[in-house]
Design a protein around this motif. Sequence first.
Motif, PDB file in Angstrom:
ATOM      1  N   GLU A  48      52.029  47.383  53.559  1.00  0.00           N
ATOM      2  CA  GLU A  48      50.629  47.753  53.769  1.00  0.00           C
ATOM      3  C   GLU A  48      50.366  49.226  53.496  1.00  0.00           C
ATOM      4  OE1 GLU A  48      49.040  46.152  57.383  1.00  0.00           O
ATOM      5  OE2 GLU A  48      49.894  44.169  56.977  1.00  0.00           O
ATOM      6  N   LEU A  49      51.060  49.749  52.502  1.00  0.00           N
ATOM      7  CA  LEU A  49      50.839  51.104  52.019  1.00  0.00           C
ATOM      8  C   LEU A  49      50.234  51.027  50.630  1.00  0.00           C
ATOM      9  CD1 LEU A  49      54.235  52.678  53.071  1.00  0.00           C
ATOM     10  CD2 LEU A  49      52.017  53.117  54.125  1.00  0.00           C
ATOM     11  N   THR A  50      49.435  52.006  50.298  1.00  0.00           N
ATOM     12  CA  THR A  50      48.862  52.130  48.966  1.00  0.00           C
ATOM     13  C   THR A  50      49.268  53.482  48.419  1.00  0.00           C
ATOM     14  OG1 THR A  50      46.984  50.786  49.640  1.00  0.00           O
ATOM     15  CG2 THR A  50      46.708  52.081  47.644  1.00  0.00           C
ATOM     16  N   HIS A  51      49.699  53.527  47.174  1.00  0.00           N
ATOM     17  CA  HIS A  51      50.089  54.825  46.618  1.00  0.00           C
ATOM     18  C   HIS A  51      48.864  55.707  46.468  1.00  0.00           C
ATOM     19  CE1 HIS A  51      51.541  57.883  43.875  1.00  0.00           C
ATOM     20  NE2 HIS A  51      52.740  57.596  44.322  1.00  0.00           N
ATOM     21  N   GLY A  52      47.847  55.206  45.793  1.00  0.00           N
ATOM     22  CA  GLY A  52      46.583  55.923  45.688  1.00  0.00           C
ATOM     23  C   GLY A  52      46.515  57.015  44.639  1.00  0.00           C
ATOM     24  N   ALA A  67      50.294  57.226  50.446  1.00  0.00           N
ATOM     25  CA  ALA A  67      49.690  57.232  51.778  1.00  0.00           C
ATOM     26  C   ALA A  67      49.173  55.846  52.115  1.00  0.00           C
ATOM     27  CB  ALA A  67      48.546  58.236  51.824  1.00  0.00           C
ATOM     28  N   GLY A  68      48.836  55.659  53.358  1.00  0.00           N
ATOM     29  CA  GLY A  68      48.223  54.410  53.783  1.00  0.00           C
ATOM     30  C   GLY A  68      46.815  54.280  53.243  1.00  0.00           C
ATOM     31  N   ALA A  69      46.293  53.070  53.264  1.00  0.00           N
ATOM     32  CA  ALA A  69      44.966  52.805  52.709  1.00  0.00           C
ATOM     33  C   ALA A  69      43.862  53.573  53.432  1.00  0.00           C
ATOM     34  CB  ALA A  69      44.679  51.312  52.746  1.00  0.00           C
ATOM     35  N   ASP A  70      44.070  53.919  54.686  1.00  0.00           N
ATOM     36  CA  ASP A  70      43.028  54.610  55.451  1.00  0.00           C
ATOM     37  C   ASP A  70      43.192  56.120  55.461  1.00  0.00           C
ATOM     38  OD1 ASP A  70      41.840  52.187  56.138  1.00  0.00           O
ATOM     39  OD2 ASP A  70      43.211  51.928  57.819  1.00  0.00           O
ATOM     40  N   ASP A  71      44.136  56.652  54.705  1.00  0.00           N
ATOM     41  CA  ASP A  71      44.422  58.086  54.710  1.00  0.00           C
ATOM     42  C   ASP A  71      43.339  58.854  53.969  1.00  0.00           C
ATOM     43  OD1 ASP A  71      45.387  60.659  54.463  1.00  0.00           O
ATOM     44  OD2 ASP A  71      47.420  60.029  53.980  1.00  0.00           O
ATOM     45  N   ARG A 100      37.622  53.287  49.127  1.00  0.00           N
ATOM     46  CA  ARG A 100      38.541  52.173  49.352  1.00  0.00           C
ATOM     47  C   ARG A 100      39.795  52.342  48.515  1.00  0.00           C
ATOM     48  NH1 ARG A 100      36.401  47.153  47.681  1.00  0.00           N
ATOM     49  NH2 ARG A 100      38.170  46.275  48.762  1.00  0.00           N
ATOM     50  N   LEU A 101      40.923  52.459  49.183  1.00  0.00           N
ATOM     51  CA  LEU A 101      42.218  52.471  48.502  1.00  0.00           C
ATOM     52  C   LEU A 101      42.897  51.145  48.789  1.00  0.00           C
ATOM     53  CD1 LEU A 101      43.474  56.060  49.327  1.00  0.00           C
ATOM     54  CD2 LEU A 101      42.685  55.198  47.134  1.00  0.00           C
ATOM     55  N   ALA A 113      45.054  46.761  44.723  1.00  0.00           N
ATOM     56  CA  ALA A 113      44.408  46.502  43.426  1.00  0.00           C
ATOM     57  C   ALA A 113      44.100  47.807  42.695  1.00  0.00           C
ATOM     58  CB  ALA A 113      43.126  45.689  43.626  1.00  0.00           C
ATOM     59  N   ALA A 114      43.772  48.852  43.425  1.00  0.00           N
ATOM     60  CA  ALA A 114      43.509  50.151  42.796  1.00  0.00           C
ATOM     61  C   ALA A 114      44.772  50.708  42.154  1.00  0.00           C
ATOM     62  CB  ALA A 114      42.949  51.134  43.822  1.00  0.00           C
ATOM     63  N   ASP A 115      45.935  50.481  42.786  1.00  0.00           N
ATOM     64  CA  ASP A 115      47.204  50.901  42.181  1.00  0.00           C
ATOM     65  C   ASP A 115      47.462  50.134  40.884  1.00  0.00           C
ATOM     66  OD1 ASP A 115      47.766  52.758  44.182  1.00  0.00           O
ATOM     67  OD2 ASP A 115      49.122  51.407  45.273  1.00  0.00           O
ATOM     68  N   VAL A 116      47.134  48.844  40.882  1.00  0.00           N
ATOM     69  CA  VAL A 116      47.330  48.015  39.677  1.00  0.00           C
ATOM     70  C   VAL A 116      46.384  48.481  38.573  1.00  0.00           C
ATOM     71  CG1 VAL A 116      47.181  45.671  38.739  1.00  0.00           C
ATOM     72  CG2 VAL A 116      48.216  46.065  40.993  1.00  0.00           C
TER      73      VAL A 116
END
Length: 187
Positions: A96-100, A122-126, A146-147, A150-153
């Motif tokens: 449940e982490l997103t690179h962003g 960072a996490g999606a809410d960072d 919104r991170l 799908a945004a990483d893809v």
Amino acid sequence: QGINTAGIRLVVAGGVEQDTYLAKWESAKTLSHPSLVQLMESGRSSIRGSELVYVVMDKTETVLSGIIPKKALAPAKVKEILDPIVDALSFLHERELTHGSVKPSNIALIGDQWKLASDEMAGADDPTNLMRDLDTYDAPEVGTGRLTPAADVWSLGIIAIEAFAQKTPMWDRAAKGDLGVPELLPE
């Protein structure tokens, strides 16, 4: 015996911003994956009155952003580079982490392995992910705060287009609908 080498990233930051960076890096240090750049140490410092934070990490030999402008890459080379990055992102997304911030400057060659920088993750809410200017690699929803995985893809898709075209694709963030796939991409 070989000599150990490392890279150091310095960021000018003070107060709460320092704490935010250090917390993010401490969290990233706990993650272990062969396709993530390993973070070793982090801390605070100052140089000539400027407050800094630093992180010590694997030393990179090159970054993808240094290769793409020099030559278009063959499909097999793009696959060789992006496959471990997809593995690293899958690892993060399962937690449940997103690179962003997936972009060529955050994809590094270390030894003979392509890796994704973990100091940007960072996490999606960072909120620190949104304290920077948006660029072509940021999916449309990132502009709304919104991170997501799908945004990483999305970012990987932009990198693939750039690797084949040898230039960064440009798109209108305000445009609605499908942006389509450029005809120049190999099947």
